[in-house]
Write an enzyme that holds these catalytic residues in place. Sequence first.
Site, mmCIF file in Angstrom:
data_model
loop_
_atom_site.group_PDB
_atom_site.id
_atom_site.type_symbol
_atom_site.label_atom_id
_atom_site.label_comp_id
_atom_site.label_asym_id
_atom_site.label_seq_id
_atom_site.Cartn_x
_atom_site.Cartn_y
_atom_site.Cartn_z
ATOM 1 N N ALA A 106 5.876 -32.326 30.483
ATOM 2 C CA ALA A 106 6.782 -33.394 30.220
ATOM 3 C C ALA A 106 8.092 -32.945 30.341
ATOM 4 C CB ALA A 106 6.476 -34.185 28.886
ATOM 5 N N ASN A 107 9.256 -33.821 29.988
ATOM 6 C CA ASN A 107 10.449 -33.364 29.923
ATOM 7 C C ASN A 107 11.247 -34.105 28.598
ATOM 8 O OD1 ASN A 107 11.788 -36.044 30.838
ATOM 9 N ND2 ASN A 107 10.743 -35.673 32.573
ATOM 10 N N ARG A 108 12.679 -33.676 28.650
ATOM 11 C CA ARG A 108 13.186 -34.259 27.422
ATOM 12 C C ARG A 108 13.985 -35.432 27.409
ATOM 13 N NH1 ARG A 108 13.144 -30.027 23.848
ATOM 14 N NH2 ARG A 108 13.163 -27.872 25.101
#
Length: 399
Positions: A208-210
Site C-alpha cells: 500500500a502507500n501513505r
Amino acid sequence: MIQGKRILLVIAGGIAAYKCLELIRRLRERGASVRCVLTRAAQEFVTPLSVSTLSRERVFTDLFSLTDEHEIGHIRLARDCDLVVVAPATADLITKMALGIADDLASTVLLASDRPVLAAPAMNHVMWNAPATQANVATLAARGVALVGPGSGPLAEGETGIGRMAEPPEILAAIDRQLGGPGPLDGRRALVTSGPTYEPIDPVRYIANRSSGKQGHAIAVALARLGARVTLVSGPTRLADPPGVHCVHIESAVEMLRACEDALPVDVAVCAAAVADWRVAAVAAEKIKKSDDGAPPTLALATNPDILATLARRLDARPRLVVGFAAETENLIEHATAKRLRKGCDWILANDVSPETGTFGGDANAVHVIDGRGVESWPRLGKDEVADRLAARIAEALR
Ligand code: C5P
C-alpha cells in the site's frame, strides 16, 4: 430561497440560545416553517413555550416521549426538513455529532438525519480553541457540515475572544446559501478517485502507500456542494463517507478501474487517488509460509492499469473533462507537463510532495494547474480550499 422551506432547528444549551428566538421569527417572516428540538440544557436558557409560540409548532424535547413518538417519530423528525440548523452548536453537541453519540433527542436526530446540516458554534474561546473541539469541527467540516461563525468579541463570561455565535442575519444568510438556487454543477455528474490502493500479496498481506484521501474526498465534497452528482471511488482511508456523495469502496487498482468504468458516463473525472503502479502478479490463495531456511519469497509484479490514462483515452463515454494529479519531488512543472500529454488528460494539478512540504497526509497543498494553455500557480492552500477552487474552475469549464 428560504420561502417555503422546512427548517429543523436544534437548539443546544448555551447562553446564545436566546438569539434563536430572533432567528425563528425572521425565518417565519421569510416564509419558512421551523420545527425546533431543544436539549435539556437549552431549556435552561429558553423555554419551550416561547419557542413554540414563535415557531407556531410544537417543540420536541424528549427522546422517550410517547406523545412525541406517536405524533412524529424521531427518524421522521430528522428527515422531514430541507435543512438542519444547529444553533447554538455547543462544544458538547459538536463532540456528539463528530463521534456519532446519540443519547438524547437532539443528538439522535442529528445522527439519524440525511439532510444537509448548518452549525453555528458558540462557546468560550478557550473551549473553541481546544484541540479536541478543533478536531471535532474539522471532522464535521470534512463530512460536509457547513459552519457559520463563531465570531470574536466580548463573550458572556466577561472574557474576549473567538466563540460568539453568529448573529441571526449572518445565520440567515448562511441558510440562504445552503438552500440557494441551483448550483453551477446542477445536473452534472462527476467521478472522483481518492485514497491509496491496497494490492494483495496473499489473504493477509498487501502492498500500500501513505495516501490519506483528504484531497480526493475534499474534491468530491466541493463538487457536490456546487450541485454535481458525485461518485467517489476510494481506496481504504480513515475518512468518513461524505454525505450527499455516492461512495464506492474498493481496495486494488483493478477494482478501482472497474468501479470507475461502472460510474460512466460522467461530465468530469478527477483522479486524485494514489494508485499503486504495480500489483503482485499471482496473489497466493493461502498465507505464504516462511521457508525453513529463512529465504524470503520473490514477488513477481505486474503493471497496474493507469486509470487516469484509461479514462482520458476512451473512445466512447470519455468524460468531457479529465483531471489528474502529478505528485513530483523535482522539476515539477516540466514533469507534470509531460505527464499531462502522456496520459491524455485535460488538466493536471502538479504538487510538490517532497517530505519537507508535508503535503502527503497533511492538510495543505500548493498546486500548479497545467492545461493546454499554460500553468496557473495557486498559493499554498488548505486541501479544502484547493478543492473549492478546483470545483469552481470545473464549473466554469463545463458551462
Ligand atoms: O503516473 P503518476 O502516478 O504520477 O500519475 C498520477 C496521476 O495518475 C494521478 O491523477 C493518479 O490518480 C493517476 N493514476 C491513475 N492510475 C494509475 C496511476 C496513476 O489513475 N495506475
